[in-house]
Motif scaffolding. Structure first.
Motif, PDB file in Angstrom:
ATOM      1  N   ILE A  89      12.132   2.800   7.422  1.00 22.48           N
ATOM      2  CA  ILE A  89      12.090   3.678   6.260  1.00 22.48           C
ATOM      3  C   ILE A  89      10.638   4.003   5.898  1.00 22.48           C
ATOM      4  O   ILE A  89       9.733   3.186   6.117  1.00 22.48           O
ATOM      5  CB  ILE A  89      12.818   2.993   5.073  1.00 22.48           C
ATOM      6  N   SER A  90      10.395   5.180   5.364  1.00 20.13           N
ATOM      7  CA  SER A  90       9.035   5.583   4.980  1.00 20.13           C
ATOM      8  C   SER A  90       8.658   5.014   3.617  1.00 20.13           C
ATOM      9  O   SER A  90       9.522   4.551   2.857  1.00 20.13           O
ATOM     10  CB  SER A  90       8.941   7.111   4.929  1.00 20.13           C
ATOM     11  N   GLY A  91       7.372   5.079   3.295  1.00 23.81           N
ATOM     12  CA  GLY A  91       6.910   4.599   1.994  1.00 23.81           C
ATOM     13  C   GLY A  91       7.559   5.343   0.847  1.00 23.81           C
ATOM     14  O   GLY A  91       7.946   4.744  -0.164  1.00 23.81           O
ATOM     15  N   ALA A  92       7.696   6.659   0.989  1.00 28.22           N
ATOM     16  CA  ALA A  92       8.335   7.458  -0.065  1.00 28.22           C
ATOM     17  C   ALA A  92       9.798   7.083  -0.224  1.00 28.22           C
ATOM     18  O   ALA A  92      10.317   6.982  -1.342  1.00 28.22           O
ATOM     19  CB  ALA A  92       8.197   8.943   0.260  1.00 28.22           C
ATOM     20  N   GLU A  93      10.468   6.833   0.893  1.00 32.65           N
ATOM     21  CA  GLU A  93      11.890   6.487   0.847  1.00 32.65           C
ATOM     22  C   GLU A  93      12.105   5.108   0.233  1.00 32.65           C
ATOM     23  O   GLU A  93      13.043   4.911  -0.549  1.00 32.65           O
ATOM     24  CB  GLU A  93      12.484   6.546   2.248  1.00 32.65           C
TER      25      GLU A  93
ATOM     26  N   GLY B 220      20.437   0.594 -11.107  1.00 38.49           N
ATOM     27  CA  GLY B 220      21.827   0.207 -10.884  1.00 38.49           C
ATOM     28  C   GLY B 220      22.523   0.841  -9.709  1.00 38.49           C
ATOM     29  O   GLY B 220      23.674   0.516  -9.412  1.00 38.49           O
ATOM     30  N   ASP B 221      21.849   1.757  -9.012  1.00 37.02           N
ATOM     31  CA  ASP B 221      22.463   2.378  -7.836  1.00 37.02           C
ATOM     32  C   ASP B 221      22.514   1.387  -6.670  1.00 37.02           C
ATOM     33  O   ASP B 221      21.693   0.472  -6.576  1.00 37.02           O
ATOM     34  CB  ASP B 221      21.668   3.600  -7.386  1.00 37.02           C
ATOM     35  N   ALA B 222      23.465   1.594  -5.794  1.00 36.48           N
ATOM     36  CA  ALA B 222      23.508   0.871  -4.524  1.00 36.48           C
ATOM     37  C   ALA B 222      22.879   1.756  -3.460  1.00 36.48           C
ATOM     38  O   ALA B 222      23.172   2.944  -3.396  1.00 36.48           O
ATOM     39  CB  ALA B 222      24.943   0.541  -4.151  1.00 36.48           C
ATOM     40  N   VAL B 223      21.996   1.191  -2.643  1.00 38.74           N
ATOM     41  CA  VAL B 223      21.249   1.990  -1.671  1.00 38.74           C
ATOM     42  C   VAL B 223      21.379   1.365  -0.283  1.00 38.74           C
ATOM     43  O   VAL B 223      21.120   0.174  -0.107  1.00 38.74           O
ATOM     44  CB  VAL B 223      19.752   2.070  -2.047  1.00 38.74           C
ATOM     45  N   PHE B 224      21.798   2.188   0.678  1.00 39.04           N
ATOM     46  CA  PHE B 224      21.923   1.725   2.055  1.00 39.04           C
ATOM     47  C   PHE B 224      21.373   2.773   3.004  1.00 39.04           C
ATOM     48  O   PHE B 224      21.542   3.971   2.770  1.00 39.04           O
ATOM     49  CB  PHE B 224      23.391   1.467   2.421  1.00 39.04           C
ATOM     50  N   SER B 225      20.735   2.318   4.085  1.00 41.22           N
ATOM     51  CA  SER B 225      20.456   3.236   5.169  1.00 41.22           C
ATOM     52  C   SER B 225      21.804   3.752   5.663  1.00 41.22           C
ATOM     53  O   SER B 225      22.743   2.960   5.821  1.00 41.22           O
ATOM     54  CB  SER B 225      19.717   2.519   6.310  1.00 41.22           C
TER      55      SER B 225
ATOM     56  N   LEU C 203      15.302  -5.542   2.910  1.00 39.90           N
ATOM     57  CA  LEU C 203      14.459  -4.680   3.734  1.00 39.90           C
ATOM     58  C   LEU C 203      14.159  -5.446   5.012  1.00 39.90           C
ATOM     59  O   LEU C 203      13.418  -6.426   4.993  1.00 39.90           O
ATOM     60  CB  LEU C 203      13.171  -4.336   2.987  1.00 39.90           C
ATOM     61  N   SER C 204      14.778  -5.034   6.119  1.00 40.65           N
ATOM     62  CA  SER C 204      14.737  -5.857   7.315  1.00 40.65           C
ATOM     63  C   SER C 204      14.636  -5.026   8.584  1.00 40.65           C
ATOM     64  O   SER C 204      15.018  -3.850   8.605  1.00 40.65           O
ATOM     65  CB  SER C 204      16.004  -6.726   7.376  1.00 40.65           C
ATOM     66  N   VAL C 205      14.138  -5.652   9.663  1.00 40.66           N
ATOM     67  CA  VAL C 205      14.181  -5.001  10.970  1.00 40.66           C
ATOM     68  C   VAL C 205      15.588  -5.059  11.545  1.00 40.66           C
ATOM     69  O   VAL C 205      15.944  -4.290  12.434  1.00 40.66           O
ATOM     70  CB  VAL C 205      13.206  -5.664  11.967  1.00 40.66           C
TER      71      VAL C 205
ATOM     72  N   ALA D 160       0.822  -1.209   0.000  1.00 44.51           N
ATOM     73  CA  ALA D 160       0.000   0.000   0.000  1.00 44.51           C
ATOM     74  C   ALA D 160       0.861   1.267   0.000  1.00 44.51           C
ATOM     75  O   ALA D 160       0.450   2.302  -0.531  1.00 44.51           O
ATOM     76  CB  ALA D 160      -0.925  -0.001   1.203  1.00 44.51           C
ATOM     77  N   ASP D 161       2.051   1.181   0.593  1.00 39.80           N
ATOM     78  CA  ASP D 161       2.922   2.353   0.709  1.00 39.80           C
ATOM     79  C   ASP D 161       3.708   2.660  -0.563  1.00 39.80           C
ATOM     80  O   ASP D 161       4.127   3.794  -0.776  1.00 39.80           O
ATOM     81  CB  ASP D 161       3.919   2.163   1.857  1.00 39.80           C
ATOM     82  N   LEU D 162       3.933   1.659  -1.402  1.00 43.79           N
ATOM     83  CA  LEU D 162       4.699   1.881  -2.624  1.00 43.79           C
ATOM     84  C   LEU D 162       3.911   2.777  -3.574  1.00 43.79           C
ATOM     85  O   LEU D 162       2.701   2.628  -3.718  1.00 43.79           O
ATOM     86  CB  LEU D 162       5.022   0.547  -3.295  1.00 43.79           C
TER      87      LEU D 162
END
Length: 219
Positions: A113-117, A128-133, A88-90, A25-27
């Motif tokens: 993380i938020s739905g927008a994030e 192709g980007d790498a994404v990390f908190s 995507l994990s706790v 629902a958040d996507l």
């Protein structure tokens, strides 16, 4: 989303149905969920059937031989070279982060993380980007960065020590404000360093910088 642009296709893998439903629902409208799965074997089957562009993957999953998210990636990467995996994990444990990245995940974000994030992270990973908190990226740097830095070509020699610090933080996803706070410098100084880094490396955006750093395993 522009009508000419096709939505990014996703398979969501998590063993909690309520979380999968909430995430779906958040996507935002730029993303289409093709299927969901709750365990290792079910996830591998769904990914092989639907061939999504991105898999949103929990790290700890029931089933299989106990490998969780890393086992799912191992079961799919040979067949689906065009699919990117975003954990995507706790969990924010270093062992979990490093294990799933070693397996081939393109990024790792926590469930705070938020739905927008998360929507933005899916789109970035798909291209192709790498994404990390931000706080997790250091685990990856600790695990992969030392050997990588020693072998990176002369491009890094163009950067000063401060520019190198700024480059790594920006590539990990920090905002200019966060970089300024981390390094105890002004936002204006961060902007100056980023401009210098992009010029010296002949890059045009922070997304290109993230890709450049990821390819050299500097994240």
């Amino acid at each position: 989303m522009n009508e000419s642009q096709q939505p990014i296709t996703v398979v969501v893998v998590d063993d909690h149905a309520i979380f999968r439903s909430g995430l779906r629902a958040d996507l935002d409208s730029r993303i289409t969920v093709l299927a969901e799965a709750a365990g290792v074997a079910e996830a591998i089957a769904a990914i092989q059937e639907h061939r999504p562009q991105v898999v949103l993957l929990d790290v700890h999953l029931p089933g299989g031989s106990g490998g969780g998210g890393a086992e799912v990636i191992a079961g799919c990467t040979a067949l689906l070279a065009g699919t990117q995996f975003l954990a995507l994990s706790v969990s924010d444990a270093a062992e979990d982060v490093v294990t799933v990245i070693r397996a081939g995940a393109r990024g790792y974000v926590t469930k705070t993380i938020s739905g927008a994030e998360i929507s933005d992270a899916v789109l970035r990973v798909a291209t192709g980007d790498a994404v990390f908190s931000p706080r997790l990226a250091g685990f990856v740097l600790d695990a992969f960065g030392t050997a990588a830095v020693a072998s990176v070509d002369s491009e890094l020699d163009r950067l000063s020590a401060r520019e190198l610090e700024v480059m790594r933080l920006i590539a990990r996803g920090y905002s200019y404000k966060e970089v300024a706070k981390e390094l105890f410098i002004s936002i204006k100084t961060v902007e100056t360093h980023v401009s210098a880094v992009l010029r010296k490396l002949q890059l045009s955006s922070r997304h290109e910088l993230t890709r450049w750093a990821a390819e050299r395993r500097l994240l």
